[in-house]
Design a protein around this motif. Structure first.
Motif, PDB file in Angstrom:
ATOM      1  N   THR A 336      -5.640  -1.456   1.364  1.00 20.32           N
ATOM      2  CA  THR A 336      -6.900  -1.065   0.743  1.00 20.32           C
ATOM      3  C   THR A 336      -6.851   0.340   0.177  1.00 20.32           C
ATOM      4  OG1 THR A 336      -8.165  -2.507   2.226  1.00 20.32           O
ATOM      5  CG2 THR A 336      -9.360  -0.710   1.172  1.00 20.32           C
ATOM      6  N   ASP A 337      -6.210   1.276   0.899  1.00 25.09           N
ATOM      7  CA  ASP A 337      -6.166   2.651   0.407  1.00 25.09           C
ATOM      8  C   ASP A 337      -5.361   2.756  -0.888  1.00 25.09           C
ATOM      9  OD1 ASP A 337      -3.810   2.074   1.781  1.00 25.09           O
ATOM     10  OD2 ASP A 337      -3.485   4.134   2.400  1.00 25.09           O
ATOM     11  N   GLU A 338      -4.353   1.893  -1.057  1.00 23.06           N
ATOM     12  CA  GLU A 338      -3.587   1.882  -2.305  1.00 23.06           C
ATOM     13  C   GLU A 338      -4.447   1.397  -3.462  1.00 23.06           C
ATOM     14  OE1 GLU A 338       0.065  -0.216  -2.277  1.00 23.06           O
ATOM     15  OE2 GLU A 338       1.077   1.214  -0.981  1.00 23.06           O
ATOM     16  N   LEU A 339      -5.287   0.403  -3.199  1.00 26.41           N
ATOM     17  CA  LEU A 339      -6.173  -0.097  -4.247  1.00 26.41           C
ATOM     18  C   LEU A 339      -7.132   0.996  -4.707  1.00 26.41           C
ATOM     19  CD1 LEU A 339      -7.028  -3.643  -2.828  1.00 26.41           C
ATOM     20  CD2 LEU A 339      -5.369  -3.068  -4.607  1.00 26.41           C
ATOM     21  N   GLU A 340      -7.632   1.780  -3.767  1.00 21.49           N
ATOM     22  CA  GLU A 340      -8.547   2.860  -4.114  1.00 21.49           C
ATOM     23  C   GLU A 340      -7.823   3.958  -4.898  1.00 21.49           C
ATOM     24  OE1 GLU A 340     -10.147   3.938  -0.349  1.00 21.49           O
ATOM     25  OE2 GLU A 340     -11.530   2.212  -0.264  1.00 21.49           O
ATOM     26  N   LEU A 341      -6.557   4.226  -4.540  1.00 23.00           N
ATOM     27  CA  LEU A 341      -5.772   5.208  -5.294  1.00 23.00           C
ATOM     28  C   LEU A 341      -5.516   4.728  -6.717  1.00 23.00           C
ATOM     29  CD1 LEU A 341      -3.185   6.281  -2.555  1.00 23.00           C
ATOM     30  CD2 LEU A 341      -4.905   7.748  -3.615  1.00 23.00           C
ATOM     31  N   LEU A 342      -5.241   3.432  -6.865  1.00 19.22           N
ATOM     32  CA  LEU A 342      -5.025   2.869  -8.202  1.00 19.22           C
ATOM     33  C   LEU A 342      -6.284   3.000  -9.043  1.00 19.22           C
ATOM     34  CD1 LEU A 342      -3.161   1.332 -10.155  1.00 19.22           C
ATOM     35  CD2 LEU A 342      -4.038  -0.801  -9.175  1.00 19.22           C
ATOM     36  N   ALA A 343      -7.427   2.706  -8.438  1.00 15.64           N
ATOM     37  CA  ALA A 343      -8.700   2.837  -9.149  1.00 15.64           C
ATOM     38  C   ALA A 343      -8.976   4.281  -9.538  1.00 15.64           C
ATOM     39  CB  ALA A 343      -9.837   2.295  -8.279  1.00 15.64           C
ATOM     40  N   ALA A 344      -8.423   5.233  -8.751  1.00 12.33           N
ATOM     41  CA  ALA A 344      -8.645   6.660  -9.006  1.00 12.33           C
ATOM     42  C   ALA A 344      -7.639   7.241  -9.991  1.00 12.33           C
ATOM     43  CB  ALA A 344      -8.591   7.430  -7.696  1.00 12.33           C
ATOM     44  N   GLY A 345      -6.700   6.403 -10.453  1.00 13.62           N
ATOM     45  CA  GLY A 345      -5.767   6.875 -11.465  1.00 13.62           C
ATOM     46  C   GLY A 345      -4.351   7.116 -11.001  1.00 13.62           C
ATOM     47  N   VAL A 346      -4.071   6.946  -9.704  1.00  8.84           N
ATOM     48  CA  VAL A 346      -2.709   7.147  -9.196  1.00  8.84           C
ATOM     49  C   VAL A 346      -1.846   5.952  -9.584  1.00  8.84           C
ATOM     50  CG1 VAL A 346      -1.319   7.476  -7.121  1.00  8.84           C
ATOM     51  CG2 VAL A 346      -3.569   8.537  -7.286  1.00  8.84           C
ATOM     52  N   ARG A 347      -0.609   6.225 -10.009  1.00  9.20           N
ATOM     53  CA  ARG A 347       0.265   5.134 -10.450  1.00  9.20           C
ATOM     54  C   ARG A 347       1.567   5.044  -9.647  1.00  9.20           C
ATOM     55  NH1 ARG A 347      -3.865   4.035 -12.053  1.00  9.20           N
ATOM     56  NH2 ARG A 347      -4.572   3.548 -14.170  1.00  9.20           N
ATOM     57  N   ASP A 348       1.907   6.071  -8.914  1.00  9.13           N
ATOM     58  CA  ASP A 348       3.127   6.038  -8.105  1.00  9.13           C
ATOM     59  C   ASP A 348       2.833   5.355  -6.773  1.00  9.13           C
ATOM     60  OD1 ASP A 348       5.584   6.457  -6.976  1.00  9.13           O
ATOM     61  OD2 ASP A 348       5.221   8.549  -6.452  1.00  9.13           O
ATOM     62  N   LEU A 349       2.776   4.022  -6.817  1.00  8.49           N
ATOM     63  CA  LEU A 349       2.374   3.240  -5.656  1.00  8.49           C
ATOM     64  C   LEU A 349       3.360   2.099  -5.415  1.00  8.49           C
ATOM     65  CD1 LEU A 349      -1.407   2.979  -6.600  1.00  8.49           C
ATOM     66  CD2 LEU A 349      -0.460   4.393  -4.766  1.00  8.49           C
ATOM     67  N   PRO A 350       3.581   1.707  -4.149  1.00 11.32           N
ATOM     68  CA  PRO A 350       4.491   0.599  -3.850  1.00 11.32           C
ATOM     69  C   PRO A 350       4.122  -0.698  -4.571  1.00 11.32           C
ATOM     70  CG  PRO A 350       4.003   1.810  -1.849  1.00 11.32           C
ATOM     71  CD  PRO A 350       3.110   2.380  -2.916  1.00 11.32           C
ATOM     72  N   MET A 351       2.812  -0.957  -4.757  1.00 13.01           N
ATOM     73  CA  MET A 351       2.405  -2.211  -5.402  1.00 13.01           C
ATOM     74  C   MET A 351       2.821  -2.284  -6.860  1.00 13.01           C
ATOM     75  SD  MET A 351      -1.651  -1.994  -6.355  1.00 13.01           S
ATOM     76  CE  MET A 351      -2.284  -0.935  -5.081  1.00 13.01           C
ATOM     77  N   LEU A 352       3.187  -1.141  -7.444  1.00 11.80           N
ATOM     78  CA  LEU A 352       3.599  -1.105  -8.851  1.00 11.80           C
ATOM     79  C   LEU A 352       5.113  -1.031  -8.978  1.00 11.80           C
ATOM     80  CD1 LEU A 352       0.881   1.298 -10.320  1.00 11.80           C
ATOM     81  CD2 LEU A 352       0.859  -1.203 -10.161  1.00 11.80           C
ATOM     82  N   GLN A 353       5.810  -1.418  -7.914  1.00 10.69           N
ATOM     83  CA  GLN A 353       7.265  -1.367  -7.916  1.00 10.69           C
ATOM     84  C   GLN A 353       7.837  -2.694  -7.415  1.00 10.69           C
ATOM     85  OE1 GLN A 353       8.216   1.977  -5.422  1.00 10.69           O
ATOM     86  NE2 GLN A 353       6.975   3.414  -6.605  1.00 10.69           N
ATOM     87  N   GLY A 354       9.019  -3.031  -7.914  1.00 10.55           N
ATOM     88  CA  GLY A 354       9.772  -4.172  -7.412  1.00 10.55           C
ATOM     89  C   GLY A 354       9.017  -5.489  -7.473  1.00 10.55           C
ATOM     90  N   TRP A 355       9.239  -6.315  -6.446  1.00 13.64           N
ATOM     91  CA  TRP A 355       8.634  -7.645  -6.425  1.00 13.64           C
ATOM     92  C   TRP A 355       7.108  -7.581  -6.310  1.00 13.64           C
ATOM     93  CZ3 TRP A 355       5.632  -9.179  -2.384  1.00 13.64           C
ATOM     94  CH2 TRP A 355       5.771  -8.515  -1.167  1.00 13.64           C
ATOM     95  N   ARG A 356       6.585  -6.538  -5.684  1.00 10.94           N
ATOM     96  CA  ARG A 356       5.134  -6.421  -5.570  1.00 10.94           C
ATOM     97  C   ARG A 356       4.481  -6.265  -6.939  1.00 10.94           C
ATOM     98  NH1 ARG A 356       6.867  -3.995  -0.724  1.00 10.94           N
ATOM     99  NH2 ARG A 356       5.767  -4.802   1.132  1.00 10.94           N
ATOM    100  N   PHE A 357       5.150  -5.568  -7.844  1.00 15.19           N
ATOM    101  CA  PHE A 357       4.614  -5.422  -9.190  1.00 15.19           C
ATOM    102  C   PHE A 357       4.573  -6.772  -9.897  1.00 15.19           C
ATOM    103  CE2 PHE A 357       5.357  -4.712 -13.780  1.00 15.19           C
ATOM    104  CZ  PHE A 357       4.196  -4.015 -14.080  1.00 15.19           C
TER     105      PHE A 357
END
Length: 402
Positions: A336-357
């Motif tokens: 959940t905290d990653e989703l909030e960071l994405l909504a806030a403009g952060v892009r260096d996140l595990p969900m945006l890398q590898g198979w998760r992306f």
């Protein structure tokens, strides 16, 4: 499957381990007590493969666990299977300074092939084998001897069932192509850093607001002191002092030992006893935490605000839909905290890398960028691309014009 009698001597243990060393995998479980001790007290070890299984009594006089520990930690050819194995791995690490490797945890694996976040062992057995486990022996005193036949039967069942379930889970992982999703998760489980009890890093487990060097310096000193006290006395660290009390003292240090009686969570005896004196000495010697040891600042994007919070809610909805569609636990995809960071403009996140992306992150990013929308079709909530919606609308308009 052959079930051996309780092993209480080194020779039969060594013979068993020699045979198991020829297997592709072994299933492992332990029974232990730790309610009243700092170190978990190992009471029983169960191990087996598809052909045989046994329970080993580590409390038996004269038994040497070296053959078993060698198989666990030094044989890279045999995969070690656990279910929710964190505490089992911790026990082996305490005995050897190493962790079992390679390792596979069926609870973690289930997150890749179902929406189960933390499936319990009984539910795992019921879902894969259709068996109901007798939980009556689960909370018995495993340190008392002799062990009853019911206890031993219950304990060995943990590995005999697992030996039947693991090949089924592996087959499902191969079929879905999701085995590689778990590689990093299994390596985290086997990371020795997770199980070291270094007093100098004990403060990192305690929640404390802010980055004040003076407060964190006291917190580090107090946490190290408590760790050493608990280890020396072999009692749970909470018996010395709870985390909240320790953090409170670090933030508002007492001026004298008499003031300890006023601290919430400490008894009146602390104002006079020896442990209270030792605590005060620790506080007196505590130094501010050096800048290079301060915890990293929490990553934050722009303040969410109402619109950002709405985007975060939409991302959470997207996560639910996606995890349902592909039958995977949402926690394996992101937090959940990653989703909030994405909504806030952060892009260096595990969900945006590898198979998760590929599985989730791409669509999450498209939602944030306004390229993805939700639609209801036949009473079911689905995701759809804006370009697709526009194309469908143009097609419909063209047909109407004709």
């Amino acid at each position: 499957m052959k079930i051996h009698d309780l092993i209480t001597e080194t020779a039969p243990l060594a013979e068993l381990c020699t045979r198991l060393a020829q297997s592709d995998f072994v299933c492992v479980d332990t029974e232990f007590m730790r309610e009243n001790t700092f170190w978990p007290e190992l009471c029983l070890i169960q191990i087996g493969n598809e052909e045989e299984a046994a329970a080993i009594d580590p409390m038996a006089p004269g038994i040497d666990l070296a053959p078993l520990l060698d198989l666990m930690c030094n044989n890279e050819d045999v995969l070690k299977i656990f279910h929710a194995g964190g505490q089992d791995v911790e026990i082996i690490f305490n005995l050897t300074g190493k962790t079992p490797h390679p390792i596979f945890d069926t609870q973690i694996a289930m997150m890749a092939i179902s929406q189960n976040e933390q499936i319990g062992y009984a539910n795992l057995v019921e879902s894969w084998l259709g068996l109901t486990i007798d939980k009556g022996a689960r909370f018995t005193d495993w340190g008392r001897r002799p062990l009853s036949e019911r206890q031993i039967e219950y304990a060995i069942g943990d590995v005999t069932h697992l030996a039947k379930i693991f090949p089924k889970i592996l087959k499902r992982l191969i079929k879905t192509g999701r085995g590689e999703w778990l590689d990093a998760e299994m390596e985290k489980l086997a990371d020795p850093a997770n199980y070291r009890t270094d007093p100098d890093t004990a403060w990192q487990r305690i929640r404390s607001a802010g980055r004040n060097p003076q407060v964190l310096g006291r917190l580090k000193a107090l946490a190290a002191w408590r760790e050493q006290e608990a280890q020396h006395k072999n009692i749970p660290r909470g018996r010395i002092m709870r985390d909240e009390t320790l953090a409170d003292i670090a933030s508002h240090p007492p001026k004298s030992q008499a003031d300890l009686a006023k601290v919430r969570g400490l008894s009146n005896a602390w104002k006079d006893n020896d442990i209270g004196k030792r605590l005060l000495k620790v506080l007196e010697k505590a130094e501010p935490m050096p800048a290079d040891e301060l915890p990293a600042r929490e990553r934050r994007g722009a303040p969410l605000g109402k619109e950002g919070a709405l985007v975060a809610d939409l991302l959470k909805l997207l996560l639910k839909i996606r995890s349902r569609e592909i039958d995977v636990a949402s926690r394996l995809l992101t937090r959940t905290d990653e989703l909030e960071l994405l909504a806030a403009g952060v892009r260096d996140l595990p969900m945006l890398q590898g198979w998760r992306f590929e599985v989730f992150g791409r669509e999450a990013l498209e939602l944030v960028e306004g390229k993805l929308a939700f639609a209801v079709q036949r009473g079911k909530l689905l995701m759809t691309h804006i370009d697709t919606v526009h194309a469908q609308m143009r097609e419909a308009q063209g047909e109407a014009a004709e």
